[in-house]
Design a protein around this motif. Sequence first.
Motif, PDB file in Angstrom:
ATOM      1  N   THR A 194      -0.740  39.789 -45.475  1.00  0.00           N
ATOM      2  CA  THR A 194      -0.749  40.614 -44.705  1.00  0.00           C
ATOM      3  C   THR A 194       0.474  41.804 -44.608  1.00  0.00           C
ATOM      4  OG1 THR A 194       0.195  39.355 -42.797  1.00  0.00           O
ATOM      5  CG2 THR A 194      -1.903  39.023 -43.454  1.00  0.00           C
ATOM      6  N   ALA A 195      -0.083  42.835 -43.945  1.00  0.00           N
ATOM      7  CA  ALA A 195       1.392  43.665 -43.927  1.00  0.00           C
ATOM      8  C   ALA A 195       2.874  43.014 -43.423  1.00  0.00           C
ATOM      9  CB  ALA A 195       0.892  44.982 -43.094  1.00  0.00           C
ATOM     10  N   GLU A 196       2.492  42.139 -42.408  1.00  0.00           N
ATOM     11  CA  GLU A 196       3.603  41.534 -41.615  1.00  0.00           C
ATOM     12  C   GLU A 196       4.222  40.495 -42.606  1.00  0.00           C
ATOM     13  OE1 GLU A 196       0.572  41.762 -40.551  1.00  0.00           O
ATOM     14  OE2 GLU A 196       0.945  43.201 -38.913  1.00  0.00           O
ATOM     15  N   GLU A 197       3.446  39.831 -43.567  1.00  0.00           N
ATOM     16  CA  GLU A 197       3.978  38.834 -44.366  1.00  0.00           C
ATOM     17  C   GLU A 197       4.595  39.603 -45.545  1.00  0.00           C
ATOM     18  OE1 GLU A 197       0.815  35.129 -44.291  1.00  0.00           O
ATOM     19  OE2 GLU A 197       0.317  36.981 -45.410  1.00  0.00           O
ATOM     20  N   VAL A 198       4.158  40.909 -46.122  1.00  0.00           N
ATOM     21  CA  VAL A 198       4.831  41.598 -47.030  1.00  0.00           C
ATOM     22  C   VAL A 198       6.304  41.958 -46.331  1.00  0.00           C
ATOM     23  CG1 VAL A 198       5.158  43.897 -48.201  1.00  0.00           C
ATOM     24  CG2 VAL A 198       3.007  42.424 -47.939  1.00  0.00           C
ATOM     25  N   ILE A 199       6.222  42.575 -45.187  1.00  0.00           N
ATOM     26  CA  ILE A 199       7.840  42.885 -44.494  1.00  0.00           C
ATOM     27  C   ILE A 199       8.668  41.659 -44.632  1.00  0.00           C
ATOM     28  CG2 ILE A 199       8.718  43.549 -42.500  1.00  0.00           C
ATOM     29  CD1 ILE A 199       6.339  45.433 -41.750  1.00  0.00           C
ATOM     30  N   LEU A 200       8.071  40.402 -43.902  1.00  0.00           N
ATOM     31  CA  LEU A 200       8.793  39.162 -43.866  1.00  0.00           C
ATOM     32  C   LEU A 200       9.232  38.731 -45.359  1.00  0.00           C
ATOM     33  CD1 LEU A 200      10.126  36.868 -42.117  1.00  0.00           C
ATOM     34  CD2 LEU A 200       7.554  35.776 -42.448  1.00  0.00           C
ATOM     35  N   LEU A 201       8.594  39.042 -46.391  1.00  0.00           N
ATOM     36  CA  LEU A 201       8.894  38.570 -47.828  1.00  0.00           C
ATOM     37  C   LEU A 201      10.155  39.386 -47.989  1.00  0.00           C
ATOM     38  CD1 LEU A 201       8.555  37.208 -50.383  1.00  0.00           C
ATOM     39  CD2 LEU A 201       6.517  38.662 -51.018  1.00  0.00           C
ATOM     40  N   ARG A 202       9.878  40.668 -47.957  1.00  0.00           N
ATOM     41  CA  ARG A 202      10.902  41.451 -48.430  1.00  0.00           C
ATOM     42  C   ARG A 202      12.420  41.342 -47.798  1.00  0.00           C
ATOM     43  NH1 ARG A 202       8.698  47.606 -49.205  1.00  0.00           N
ATOM     44  NH2 ARG A 202      11.032  47.632 -50.522  1.00  0.00           N
ATOM     45  N   GLN A 203      12.037  41.068 -46.217  1.00  0.00           N
ATOM     46  CA  GLN A 203      13.290  40.652 -45.732  1.00  0.00           C
ATOM     47  C   GLN A 203      13.786  39.690 -46.036  1.00  0.00           C
ATOM     48  OE1 GLN A 203      11.926  41.091 -41.506  1.00  0.00           O
ATOM     49  NE2 GLN A 203      12.244  43.228 -41.564  1.00  0.00           N
ATOM     50  N   SER A 323      10.715  28.524 -51.189  1.00  0.00           N
ATOM     51  CA  SER A 323      10.620  27.126 -50.592  1.00  0.00           C
ATOM     52  C   SER A 323      10.947  27.030 -49.175  1.00  0.00           C
ATOM     53  CB  SER A 323      11.596  26.281 -51.388  1.00  0.00           C
ATOM     54  OG  SER A 323      11.194  26.218 -52.938  1.00  0.00           O
ATOM     55  N   PRO A 324      10.248  26.159 -48.473  1.00  0.00           N
ATOM     56  CA  PRO A 324      10.632  26.275 -46.978  1.00  0.00           C
ATOM     57  C   PRO A 324      11.920  25.369 -46.742  1.00  0.00           C
ATOM     58  CG  PRO A 324       8.932  24.808 -47.477  1.00  0.00           C
ATOM     59  CD  PRO A 324       8.968  25.818 -48.479  1.00  0.00           C
ATOM     60  N   VAL A 325      12.565  25.591 -45.631  1.00  0.00           N
ATOM     61  CA  VAL A 325      13.910  24.641 -45.417  1.00  0.00           C
ATOM     62  C   VAL A 325      13.806  23.166 -45.810  1.00  0.00           C
ATOM     63  CG1 VAL A 325      15.769  24.265 -43.433  1.00  0.00           C
ATOM     64  CG2 VAL A 325      14.503  26.599 -43.902  1.00  0.00           C
ATOM     65  N   GLY A 326      12.495  22.745 -45.378  1.00  0.00           N
ATOM     66  CA  GLY A 326      12.284  21.352 -45.422  1.00  0.00           C
ATOM     67  C   GLY A 326      12.259  20.989 -47.074  1.00  0.00           C
ATOM     68  N   SER A 327      12.157  21.879 -48.076  1.00  0.00           N
ATOM     69  CA  SER A 327      12.095  21.535 -49.164  1.00  0.00           C
ATOM     70  C   SER A 327      13.291  20.857 -49.797  1.00  0.00           C
ATOM     71  CB  SER A 327      11.882  22.927 -50.205  1.00  0.00           C
ATOM     72  OG  SER A 327      12.953  23.698 -50.324  1.00  0.00           O
ATOM     73  N   THR A 328      14.595  21.093 -49.365  1.00  0.00           N
ATOM     74  CA  THR A 328      15.621  20.338 -49.511  1.00  0.00           C
ATOM     75  C   THR A 328      15.666  18.956 -49.285  1.00  0.00           C
ATOM     76  OG1 THR A 328      16.857  22.195 -49.121  1.00  0.00           O
ATOM     77  CG2 THR A 328      18.080  20.048 -49.331  1.00  0.00           C
ATOM     78  N   ALA A 329      15.009  18.639 -48.096  1.00  0.00           N
ATOM     79  CA  ALA A 329      14.694  17.072 -47.924  1.00  0.00           C
ATOM     80  C   ALA A 329      13.625  16.722 -48.795  1.00  0.00           C
ATOM     81  CB  ALA A 329      14.236  17.232 -46.292  1.00  0.00           C
ATOM     82  N   ALA A 405       8.892  24.064 -40.926  1.00  0.00           N
ATOM     83  CA  ALA A 405       9.871  25.070 -40.995  1.00  0.00           C
ATOM     84  C   ALA A 405       9.464  26.448 -40.727  1.00  0.00           C
ATOM     85  CB  ALA A 405      10.803  25.066 -42.116  1.00  0.00           C
ATOM     86  N   ASP A 406      10.332  27.640 -40.281  1.00  0.00           N
ATOM     87  CA  ASP A 406       9.903  28.645 -39.736  1.00  0.00           C
ATOM     88  C   ASP A 406       9.291  29.370 -41.247  1.00  0.00           C
ATOM     89  OD1 ASP A 406      10.060  28.566 -37.372  1.00  0.00           O
ATOM     90  OD2 ASP A 406      12.300  29.537 -37.374  1.00  0.00           O
ATOM     91  N   SER A 407      10.024  29.228 -42.286  1.00  0.00           N
ATOM     92  CA  SER A 407       9.905  29.595 -43.648  1.00  0.00           C
ATOM     93  C   SER A 407       8.595  29.183 -44.433  1.00  0.00           C
ATOM     94  CB  SER A 407      10.978  29.780 -44.618  1.00  0.00           C
ATOM     95  OG  SER A 407      11.383  28.311 -44.820  1.00  0.00           O
ATOM     96  N   ASP A 408       7.906  28.312 -43.716  1.00  0.00           N
ATOM     97  CA  ASP A 408       6.601  27.669 -44.291  1.00  0.00           C
ATOM     98  C   ASP A 408       5.496  28.499 -44.593  1.00  0.00           C
ATOM     99  OD1 ASP A 408       7.458  24.829 -44.763  1.00  0.00           O
ATOM    100  OD2 ASP A 408       6.858  24.278 -42.885  1.00  0.00           O
ATOM    101  N   LYS A 409       5.464  29.538 -43.798  1.00  0.00           N
ATOM    102  CA  LYS A 409       4.528  30.588 -43.790  1.00  0.00           C
ATOM    103  C   LYS A 409       4.849  31.617 -45.139  1.00  0.00           C
ATOM    104  CE  LYS A 409       5.814  32.260 -39.963  1.00  0.00           C
ATOM    105  NZ  LYS A 409       6.060  33.076 -38.767  1.00  0.00           N
ATOM    106  N   LEU A 410       5.877  31.335 -45.752  1.00  0.00           N
ATOM    107  CA  LEU A 410       5.969  32.074 -46.942  1.00  0.00           C
ATOM    108  C   LEU A 410       5.874  31.406 -48.146  1.00  0.00           C
ATOM    109  CD1 LEU A 410       9.159  34.219 -46.201  1.00  0.00           C
ATOM    110  CD2 LEU A 410       6.837  34.931 -46.169  1.00  0.00           C
ATOM    111  N   ALA A 411       6.005  29.897 -48.034  1.00  0.00           N
ATOM    112  CA  ALA A 411       5.989  28.785 -48.995  1.00  0.00           C
ATOM    113  C   ALA A 411       4.856  29.007 -50.255  1.00  0.00           C
ATOM    114  CB  ALA A 411       6.170  27.448 -48.493  1.00  0.00           C
TER     115      ALA A 411
END
Length: 476
Positions: A194-203, A323-329, A405-411
């Motif tokens: 989505t447009a919001e995900e594109v912005i989040l991805l680039r940020q 990778s989401p923050v949880g990927s380290t775990a 994790a918050d970054s799960d939405k980009l994983a």
Amino acid sequence: MSRPPLPIGTWGQISTWVTKTDDKGKPITYKSQAKFRDHDGHVRLVSAYGKNKTTAERALLKKLQDRAKTNQTGELTAMHKISHLIDLWEKRFEGLVADGKRSPTSLDTYRRVIKNYIRPALGEIRIGEANTPRLDTVISQIKCTAGAPTAKTCRAVISGAMKLAVRYGAISVNPVREVDAIETQAKNPPRSLTAEEVILLRQHLAADERAVQADLPDLVTFMLGTGVRIGESLAALWSEVDLDAGTVEITSTIVRVKGEGLLRKRTKSRAGQRLLHLPEWAAAVLRARNAAGIRLDDPIFTDTIGGFRDPTNVRRSLRTALSPVGSTARRDLGLSLRALRRQAHLTRKQVAETLNWPQTRIELIETGRIKVDHQQIAALVTTYSIRLENHHPLLAQLHDATQPADSDKLAWIRSHALRKATATALDEAGHTARQIADQLGQAKVSITQDIYLARRAANPAAAEALQRAFEEPDLP
């Protein structure tokens, strides 16, 4: 009128008689004989012996049948091993790659499945023995151990090899033709950012130091602005960019070929060679890079020494960055699971066979590349003779690995998702499927529609059109 000749590869009437008796005159050896017409047209006598009439005739029939198979015309016979057939098929495919008709990456993929699956299962079998039931069993076993995609690739290779055997006259029918098609779960519908995900991805990429070091922010922007494949983006040269006109010419792609390294080659089809206009925000990124100093024969996106980048490494960097923050775990959990497996002196293949899982699933878990749950890990460690409930350090790692994790939405994002985002944006802007396919460099519009365009909401104008078409008339 003369008797018609025997057809090539057939034999006439079988005669059997006694050739040896014991001291009491009892027959102990029989000879069976028949005329056989060889592939060169000559008729020859073929004989076989046995302790009685039945065994002699059976032995002769076996010799005649084998002779019929081995006397086919061509470079192959039914008595050749499949390993020899695969060698011939590989050489022919190498020729197609050299002619530019097939991709070298396809050859690498086929060689990998040949080495790991096809030769171990079929290499010592003779071509004439490779019937449909046997091949169906082998392909089904590959599906169970390695997964449906690998089994499909193996099926394609075996079918191509058997097709070659038919053409050379070793067999008359391709036995793979009747093998059951490999059914897999339906693919997920195309998903676009989505447009919001594109912005989040680039940020997210701009704020990630590792992503910046891997030159991902500009690369992702370029891919979103053009819809090009990752290999095409890495093959683009500055000489193919016209910043005044705001265009980039796509002519090539980067592939890694075993034994040769990275190669810049022409796109797979003519549709892949295209001139694309850049949106202003993508052109601005290229102008900024150009201002830093470039050479026309350099790639736009270079490695640390100014050469071409490996698409596989770039994909890995993108996966790591997203990778989401949880990927380290999850990676820590995977390392612990790998250590436990090794302590149990088990291979991934053995564990996969025990659990009836694809072997790749074990690898993904041990490298922390997929999400896991309590039930899955409990089943896994059971094969190591461990009860998960009694292993408190492992339970603690599992708890950390399953936290959201918050970054799960980009994983979920991979490089192809960027192409889908570009395609869907053009679709929503009213571009035709043909125009979008041309932008993506695809010859078949159906692929664009089925794989790259995310489903939009149902067409609200449809109800209005149907209302006008079938409006109920006034009834008497």
